[in-house]
Design a protein around this motif. Sequence first.
Motif: not given
Length: 228
Positions: A136-148
């Motif tokens: 997606l060409k995005i920086s993951s550091e800008d996102y909250r990362i969760l697992t369900l």
Amino acid sequence: MWVTYGLIVIYCKINTEDGNMIYIVGIGPGNRNYITIEALNTVKNSEVVIGSKRALKNFEINGEVIELTKNLKLELYNFLKEHLKTGNKKNVSILSTGDPCFSGLLKTVLDFDFIKKEDIEVISGISSIQYAASKLKISSEDYRILTLHGKEENLKKLLECVKNKEKVIFLPNNIKRELGYLINNGVSKDITATILENLSYDNEKIVTGPICNLINENYSYLLVCVIN
């Protein structure tokens, strides 16, 4: 030992007093091209390799093969318990899809009452989260990362993030139920999400649209979802 669980290539080493080695190695997002050379060599040189059918087929295996089923955790527990009790000196590899350090087998193994944290070394590789961000060409550091995955309590955290207009990358457990939960709890049905399915495989699919449309589609279990 190798473990199949999650979406990255990782390898954990457990040294025992008897001298045997247990390696936990992730297989990346799934495609053999994303498996590290160290992971390939470790499995090749192991006398016992344990993993799911999907994980095992990606490796050159010279030793004994043990295929895990849906009772993965119990089967793994019983094998490791017996393996260490008998003082078996064989090198064992456990295959794990996904990052053993995130929604992977590292936590599973550490929860076993006979495994000590200081006995384990981890070598990480490419996770599904990393792969999704690159597609997606995005920086993951800008996102909250969760697992369900086995984390029902994180569903409320997901809802809170979306309502607070935070960017989120999460590993769904049941994507249709989880999108329905968001809608039923006040999230606009027109909010846009991207669902990435079967990442790195030939049937890889990436779909973006309002969650009211995405909820009507059928998906495999191998998913990453991104909400901006």
